[in-house]
Design a protein around this motif. Sequence first.
Motif, PDB file in Angstrom:
ATOM      1  N   VAL A 213      37.813  50.035  43.748  1.00 23.07           N
ATOM      2  CA  VAL A 213      38.931  49.885  43.769  1.00 23.07           C
ATOM      3  C   VAL A 213      39.635  48.497  44.600  1.00 23.07           C
ATOM      4  CG1 VAL A 213      41.489  50.536  44.499  1.00 23.07           C
ATOM      5  CG2 VAL A 213      40.089  51.776  43.745  1.00 23.07           C
ATOM      6  N   LEU A 214      39.372  48.840  46.130  1.00 28.21           N
ATOM      7  CA  LEU A 214      39.404  47.737  47.224  1.00 28.21           C
ATOM      8  C   LEU A 214      38.815  46.124  46.138  1.00 28.21           C
ATOM      9  CD1 LEU A 214      39.749  46.385  50.080  1.00 28.21           C
ATOM     10  CD2 LEU A 214      36.683  46.979  49.875  1.00 28.21           C
ATOM     11  N   ILE A 215      37.931  46.256  45.493  1.00 27.33           N
ATOM     12  CA  ILE A 215      36.928  44.721  45.109  1.00 27.33           C
ATOM     13  C   ILE A 215      37.686  44.369  44.288  1.00 27.33           C
ATOM     14  CG2 ILE A 215      34.897  43.484  44.590  1.00 27.33           C
ATOM     15  CD1 ILE A 215      33.487  44.945  46.051  1.00 27.33           C
ATOM     16  N   ASP A 216      38.014  45.240  43.293  1.00 30.48           N
ATOM     17  CA  ASP A 216      39.071  44.541  41.911  1.00 30.48           C
ATOM     18  C   ASP A 216      40.314  44.586  42.112  1.00 30.48           C
ATOM     19  OD1 ASP A 216      38.928  44.876  39.006  1.00 30.48           O
ATOM     20  OD2 ASP A 216      40.255  46.488  39.262  1.00 30.48           O
ATOM     21  N   ASP A 217      41.431  44.899  43.085  1.00 34.70           N
ATOM     22  CA  ASP A 217      41.884  45.057  44.015  1.00 34.70           C
ATOM     23  C   ASP A 217      42.560  43.697  44.052  1.00 34.70           C
ATOM     24  OD1 ASP A 217      43.756  47.388  43.346  1.00 34.70           O
ATOM     25  OD2 ASP A 217      43.496  47.734  45.323  1.00 34.70           O
ATOM     26  N   LEU A 218      41.236  42.640  44.702  1.00 35.97           N
ATOM     27  CA  LEU A 218      41.127  42.181  45.589  1.00 35.97           C
ATOM     28  C   LEU A 218      41.266  40.891  44.427  1.00 35.97           C
ATOM     29  CD1 LEU A 218      38.782  42.552  48.708  1.00 35.97           C
ATOM     30  CD2 LEU A 218      41.537  41.939  48.546  1.00 35.97           C
ATOM     31  N   VAL A 219      39.615  40.894  43.507  1.00 32.63           N
ATOM     32  CA  VAL A 219      39.634  39.118  42.912  1.00 32.63           C
ATOM     33  C   VAL A 219      40.314  39.750  41.430  1.00 32.63           C
ATOM     34  CG1 VAL A 219      36.772  39.445  43.298  1.00 32.63           C
ATOM     35  CG2 VAL A 219      37.989  40.919  41.487  1.00 32.63           C
ATOM     36  N   THR A 220      40.995  40.643  41.122  1.00 34.17           N
ATOM     37  CA  THR A 220      42.795  40.382  40.211  1.00 34.17           C
ATOM     38  C   THR A 220      43.494  40.228  40.216  1.00 34.17           C
ATOM     39  OG1 THR A 220      42.179  42.493  39.504  1.00 34.17           O
ATOM     40  CG2 THR A 220      40.569  41.378  39.173  1.00 34.17           C
ATOM     41  N   LYS A 221      43.547  40.997  41.678  1.00 33.74           N
ATOM     42  CA  LYS A 221      45.429  40.671  41.919  1.00 33.74           C
ATOM     43  C   LYS A 221      45.492  39.321  43.123  1.00 33.74           C
ATOM     44  CE  LYS A 221      46.316  45.483  40.981  1.00 33.74           C
ATOM     45  NZ  LYS A 221      46.756  46.855  41.201  1.00 33.74           N
ATOM     46  N   GLY A 222      44.364  39.014  43.860  1.00 30.47           N
ATOM     47  CA  GLY A 222      44.417  38.708  44.991  1.00 30.47           C
ATOM     48  C   GLY A 222      45.488  39.194  46.420  1.00 30.47           C
ATOM     49  N   THR A 223      45.872  38.624  47.217  1.00 30.52           N
ATOM     50  CA  THR A 223      46.904  38.785  48.480  1.00 30.52           C
ATOM     51  C   THR A 223      47.221  37.928  48.999  1.00 30.52           C
ATOM     52  OG1 THR A 223      46.327  40.419  50.602  1.00 30.52           O
ATOM     53  CG2 THR A 223      44.860  39.231  50.448  1.00 30.52           C
ATOM     54  N   LYS A 224      49.011  38.734  49.361  1.00 29.93           N
ATOM     55  CA  LYS A 224      49.374  37.643  50.805  1.00 29.93           C
ATOM     56  C   LYS A 224      49.321  38.270  51.676  1.00 29.93           C
ATOM     57  CE  LYS A 224      51.432  35.734  46.629  1.00 29.93           C
ATOM     58  NZ  LYS A 224      53.260  35.353  46.084  1.00 29.93           N
ATOM     59  N   GLU A 225      49.046  39.206  52.289  1.00 29.69           N
ATOM     60  CA  GLU A 225      49.028  39.444  53.133  1.00 29.69           C
ATOM     61  C   GLU A 225      47.535  40.448  53.664  1.00 29.69           C
ATOM     62  OE1 GLU A 225      52.527  42.394  53.104  1.00 29.69           O
ATOM     63  OE2 GLU A 225      51.234  44.193  52.165  1.00 29.69           O
ATOM     64  N   PRO A 226      47.222  40.272  55.007  1.00 23.69           N
ATOM     65  CA  PRO A 226      46.356  41.767  54.678  1.00 23.69           C
ATOM     66  C   PRO A 226      45.774  42.660  54.263  1.00 23.69           C
ATOM     67  CG  PRO A 226      47.311  40.673  57.094  1.00 23.69           C
ATOM     68  CD  PRO A 226      48.118  40.069  55.805  1.00 23.69           C
ATOM     69  N   TYR A 227      45.133  42.963  53.604  1.00 23.20           N
ATOM     70  CA  TYR A 227      45.147  43.695  52.389  1.00 23.20           C
ATOM     71  C   TYR A 227      44.141  45.233  53.191  1.00 23.20           C
ATOM     72  CZ  TYR A 227      42.968  46.808  48.263  1.00 23.20           C
ATOM     73  OH  TYR A 227      42.823  47.495  47.711  1.00 23.20           O
ATOM     74  N   ARG A 228      45.473  46.305  53.183  1.00 24.99           N
ATOM     75  CA  ARG A 228      44.393  47.515  53.624  1.00 24.99           C
ATOM     76  C   ARG A 228      43.920  48.935  52.497  1.00 24.99           C
ATOM     77  NH1 ARG A 228      47.839  50.619  58.707  1.00 24.99           N
ATOM     78  NH2 ARG A 228      45.834  52.496  58.903  1.00 24.99           N
ATOM     79  N   MET A 229      43.657  49.456  52.792  1.00 27.96           N
ATOM     80  CA  MET A 229      42.717  50.534  51.278  1.00 27.96           C
ATOM     81  C   MET A 229      44.062  51.592  51.456  1.00 27.96           C
ATOM     82  SD  MET A 229      41.728  51.365  48.981  1.00 27.96           S
ATOM     83  CE  MET A 229      40.578  50.164  48.532  1.00 27.96           C
ATOM     84  N   PHE A 230      44.489  52.368  50.994  1.00 28.47           N
ATOM     85  CA  PHE A 230      45.215  53.521  50.998  1.00 28.47           C
ATOM     86  C   PHE A 230      45.240  54.489  49.808  1.00 28.47           C
ATOM     87  CE2 PHE A 230      48.184  50.723  52.695  1.00 28.47           C
ATOM     88  CZ  PHE A 230      48.011  51.559  53.917  1.00 28.47           C
ATOM     89  N   THR A 231      44.964  55.830  49.925  1.00 35.11           N
ATOM     90  CA  THR A 231      44.521  56.509  48.646  1.00 35.11           C
ATOM     91  C   THR A 231      45.354  56.381  47.542  1.00 35.11           C
ATOM     92  OG1 THR A 231      45.829  58.085  49.608  1.00 35.11           O
ATOM     93  CG2 THR A 231      43.432  58.259  50.472  1.00 35.11           C
ATOM     94  N   SER A 232      46.826  55.414  47.658  1.00 33.39           N
ATOM     95  CA  SER A 232      47.192  55.759  46.352  1.00 33.39           C
ATOM     96  C   SER A 232      47.090  55.020  45.942  1.00 33.39           C
ATOM     97  CB  SER A 232      48.845  55.779  47.706  1.00 33.39           C
ATOM     98  OG  SER A 232      48.786  54.342  48.214  1.00 33.39           O
ATOM     99  N   ARG A 233      46.308  53.491  46.074  1.00 33.62           N
ATOM    100  CA  ARG A 233      45.954  52.797  45.302  1.00 33.62           C
ATOM    101  C   ARG A 233      44.799  53.434  44.492  1.00 33.62           C
ATOM    102  NH1 ARG A 233      47.271  47.578  47.728  1.00 33.62           N
ATOM    103  NH2 ARG A 233      47.152  47.684  49.886  1.00 33.62           N
ATOM    104  N   ALA A 234      44.081  53.892  44.360  1.00 37.04           N
ATOM    105  CA  ALA A 234      43.239  54.456  43.983  1.00 37.04           C
ATOM    106  C   ALA A 234      43.713  56.004  42.422  1.00 37.04           C
ATOM    107  CB  ALA A 234      41.722  55.304  44.330  1.00 37.04           C
ATOM    108  N   GLU A 235      43.948  54.875  41.206  1.00 38.75           N
ATOM    109  CA  GLU A 235      44.218  56.076  40.403  1.00 38.75           C
ATOM    110  C   GLU A 235      43.936  56.880  39.973  1.00 38.75           C
ATOM    111  OE1 GLU A 235      44.060  51.828  38.195  1.00 38.75           O
ATOM    112  OE2 GLU A 235      42.906  53.159  40.187  1.00 38.75           O
TER     113      GLU A 235
END
Length: 633
Positions: free
Chosen positions: A411-433
């Motif tokens: 989830v972490l890597i897929d979010d980063l490389v497909t969506k990018g980020t404009k703020e420091p990215y932090r992992m949350f359980t809500s990010r995982a479907e």
Amino acid sequence: MNYDVIVIGGGHAGVEASLSCARMGSKTLLISMLAENVGATSCNPAIGGLAKGHLVREIDALGGEMGLITDEAGIQFRILNQTKGPAVRGSRAQIDMDRYRVIARNKILTTPNLDLVQEMAESLIIEDGEVKGVKTNLLNEYGAKKVVITSGTFLRGVIHVGEIKQVGGRFGEQSSEGLSHSLKSCGLEMGRLKTGTCARVEASSIDFSVMERQDGDEIPSPFSFRNDREEFRKTKKQIPCYIAYTNENTHNIIESNFYRAPLFTGQIEGTGPRYCPSIEDKINRFRDKDRHHLFIEPQTFENTECYINGMSTSLPPDVQQQMIHSVKGMENAKIVRYGYAIEYDFVDPRELKHSLETKKIKGLYLAGQINGTTGYEEAAAQGLMAGINATLSLQNKEPLVLRRDEAYIGVLIDDLVTKGTKEPYRMFTSRAEYRLLLREESADTRLSRYGHEIGLISDEIYKRVMLKDEQIQDGAKLLIETFFTPNKEFISFLESIGEEKISDTISAQQLVARKSFDIEKMVKLVPELAKYEPYILEEILVEGKYARYVEKQSEEIQKMKKYLKVEIPQSFDFKSISGLSKEIVEKLESFNPPTLQAASQISGITPAAIEILHIFIKIHCKKQESSIMAKKD
């Protein structure tokens, strides 16, 4: 001077990257400014937390080191969200940060195939779009087939304490200027982010008696699946943390000094972490709150110095003194180190493949805060994957890319490389479907096969994991296959354990799924389960309670896999789709993806959008078929 892999930076990402490369057989060089700061915990003295604990367990399951070091250096262990569902619980450990750093450094210095040099990487050596090595500040040139950059906050780092600005990558250490310029010259898109840290206070100057004591779990659980649970629980010594609170006086002090806060004066340009704001940002955004929690965390087992978690700040030293002294129990606190903010360069993670190799420079991998993330755990997870994939590439093997339904790392890597980020990215359980499938305790059974295949998990450890999985599956099967009828004897049994009676034949699994059922009741219901260890019983209980939901999520995963193979017709009109936002339609028109798989890789295209798109493709194809049939008739 020639290596298979060079890793730049000795933080948590660098430790995992260099160890994984060396252990997989690559001749590896770690370039770090100071050997004694390898593995340093620059911010809070803790590992894990909500979702972050999942990452540590997954790192361990793949053969990484963070869990093992945490268990050895840990001084308090707690399971957060203990009263909530198993998918959102998170393990967290306070660590002796001095001990953690020493353990990490010693691992690096004693690992075969791994060298360490104390230099600063100044630039990359690149030929024909492919990395060939690194030049350092000592004018040394090191050749390498692969390079992994884990530079943390050191790329053009600037430290802010009130009106004072100084160049630095971390407190007391210089920043890396040349490497940042080298990356820009490669054509990589870069931006600027900000993070910060809290003041450290002399423990003997704090009155803990007026604070709330917070102890670790009575029965501590290790992070590493490779450690013996019973031995760990018997021998691990823990010390307490404490909770304090800000008050109206604290808030007034901070508010009256907003004009001196770099965050508000325009002195800081980089975007900070939304979910870990500075204390001045909290007061500005949540002025209606009467108080904010402060966690007083010991930095070592001896507890000579404490970290004031919750009071990250870049306010001037005199203001920091006032606001800390305004807190009950810290009226006479002696500040050992003031809090500060730091700005640094990062690379837009959309410049990366899922393997964490850059798209523009072959053989160059990036991991950690350079990719826009925040946190030790997110960095370590990326470092491990970058190291693994750099070595797999050298072995002419396919990269290891974890899916979103396989791991939080995926989830972490897929979010980063497909969506990018404009703020420091932090992992949350809500990010995982599919978080119900990605529970902490299942990390080893989900991922150890990968670690074993690449050589980071031993045969002995892997056999233990397979035995655990077998026992859980056998127990779950037993619940499914054991049935009870509503006779007098069984109804009497249910009453004896405080459960409501049944009116129809029912399986043990259906009974266990009741909210009121716990391990003790489950074992009384099915005595054959008593042979299993408590942690196995816990997993069997979870499997029983959530079987229906797990089955549903598994069906969704299979459906999504099927969707991703579907081709998108060339003549397809994305604007005709109701239910998609204007932004998503514009992105689909811009990229014009040939398949749903390709569409899912576009930044901001959600699983829900993919499902809607699939429905309209089917409608489109049926209309075309009907039109062709009509013409034939």
